[in-house]
Design an enzyme around this catalytic site. Structure first.
Site, PDB file in Angstrom:
ATOM      1  N   CYS A  60      72.708  33.342  62.545  1.00 30.43           N
ATOM      2  CA  CYS A  60      71.694  33.631  61.518  1.00 30.43           C
ATOM      3  C   CYS A  60      71.532  35.122  61.231  1.00 30.43           C
ATOM      4  CB  CYS A  60      70.356  33.021  61.912  1.00 30.43           C
ATOM      5  SG  CYS A  60      70.462  31.263  62.228  1.00 30.43           S
ATOM      6  N   HIS A  72      64.562  36.541  58.425  1.00 33.39           N
ATOM      7  CA  HIS A  72      65.319  35.286  58.506  1.00 33.39           C
ATOM      8  C   HIS A  72      64.347  34.107  58.529  1.00 33.39           C
ATOM      9  CE1 HIS A  72      67.709  32.038  59.788  1.00 33.39           C
ATOM     10  NE2 HIS A  72      67.353  32.076  61.054  1.00 33.39           N
ATOM     11  N   ASN A 124      66.110  26.388  57.262  1.00 40.13           N
ATOM     12  CA  ASN A 124      66.843  27.498  57.879  1.00 40.13           C
ATOM     13  C   ASN A 124      68.310  27.384  57.452  1.00 40.13           C
ATOM     14  OD1 ASN A 124      68.337  29.111  59.621  1.00 40.13           O
ATOM     15  ND2 ASN A 124      67.082  28.654  61.417  1.00 40.13           N
TER      16      ASN A 124
END
Ligand code: UT7
Length: 316
Positions: free
Chosen positions: A94, A236, A266
């Protein structure tokens, strides 16, 4: 895919997912669609937004390359009509997009390239265990991209400094066990489950809050900004509760937080550029805003950077 759709096939509920994660829906690629497809579309739109179809390097951040070998970036470059340019993948889960931004910035500041297409793309649902209610509730597929170009340090859009870091002692908190050289060189057969993504959610939650807050603080120090100077914070989009906790640690006014997790979940390497694009399209980020970007992911890895938003709009 909405929470209700997920709840029809797994022991979960819209209420649990919304209160524990802030997510209402996420996008899932159709069978046969891979990361390169998302990356090409994002890349085309970023090039269009930049007003020019060319670039002399392409950096693709992804956790889900089309194949373990070769890298996906060269194929994406060719499908964008950019055959011949430097093209490589960056794997930092990520955090990938922030690492890729740093790589792109480095290519420009060292004089190796003048225009770099930086893409974050993940077809993350392709590595999820369809029976794992925790990971399927969180992750979605998505991509975003930007074009970096050479310019002057005082120009709006000038990016940096960067704070990047990693902690490999905690590599097992987020992992796909099979598919790499470790599993291939061992003699035993691989269980099907080893091909799926596994995560220690609670430990990852704690690390995400700590690392994004610390990294943000370091990059603010390097740039000479105070937290009050940050107009917009693009972190994020891992979990709405993580975003709120990072903002609280930094003592950042939550109204400055960019949030699109409710509608995309996500999206791993796609998360930061998607959040950035959505916030600019919504008018939440405007030219002149001082923007802090921060990400955290498996590895463990983390990274942050800052920029003043230039006069440019995303293409969807
Ligand atoms: O992108 C970077 C990597 N990932 C992240 O940043 C994710 C970080 N972690 C998280 O976001 C959270 O830890 C999760 C959303 C993954 C889990 O939330 P949590 O509040 O930490 O829940 P938990 O793991 O402590 O589980 C609480 C309960 C458990 O049941 P029991 O053992 O208390 O009976 C879980 O089995 O919730 C259960 N549970 C669910 N229930 C309904 C876990 N997932 C679900 C679900 N629906 N989807």
């Amino acid at each position: 895919m909405t929470n209700e759709e997920l709840a029809r096939r797994l022991d979960t509920s819209d209420e649990w997912i919304r209160t524990r994660t802030g997510i209402s829906r996420r996008h899932v690629v159709n069978p046969g669609v891979s990361t390169s497809e998302l990356a090409v579309r994002a890349g085309q739109r970023a090039l269009r937004s930049s007003g020019r179809p060319d670039a002399d390097a392409l950096v693709l951040a992804t956790t889900t390359p089309d194949r373990p070998c070769p890298a996906t970036a060269p194929e994406v470059a060719s499908r964008l009509g950019l055959t011949g340019i430097a093209a490589f993948d960056v794997a930092a889960v990520c955090t990938g997009f922030v690492y890729a931004l740093a790589a792109g910035t480095g290519l420009i500041s060292s004089g190796i390239a003048r225009r770099v297409l930086v893409i974050g793309a993940d077809a993350f649902t392709t590595i999820l265990d369809p029976q794992d209610r925790t990971t399927t509730a969180i992750f979605g597929d998505g991509a975003g991209a930007v074009v970096l170009r050479a310019g002057a340090p005082q120009e709006p859009g000038a990016i940096g400094p960067f704070d990047l870091g990693s902690d490999g002692d905690l590599a097992d908190l987020v992992a796909v066990a099979a598919g790499g050289s470790r599993q291939r060189s061992s003699k035993g057969p691989t269980a099907e489950a080893d091909h799926y993504f596994r995560m220690d959610g609670k430990a990852v939650f704690r690390q995400a809050v700590l690392r994004m807050a610390e990294s943000s603080q370091r990059v603010l120090e390097q740039s000479g900004w105070r937290i009050e100077d940050v107009d917009r914070f693009v972190a994020h989009q891992a979990n709405a509760r993580i975003l709120a906790s990072v903002a609280a640690r930094l003592e950042l006014d939550e109204r400055r937080l960019v949030r699109n997790i409710d509608r995309v979940g996500n999206t791993a390497a796609g998360s930061v550029p998607l959040a950035l694009a959505d916030a600019v399209a919504d008018g939440f980020i405007r030219p002149g805003h001082r923007v802090l970007l921060s990400a955290f992911g498996g590895g463990l890895t983390w990274g942050s950077t800052v920029l003043q938003w230039p006069d440019c709009a995303p293409v969807y």
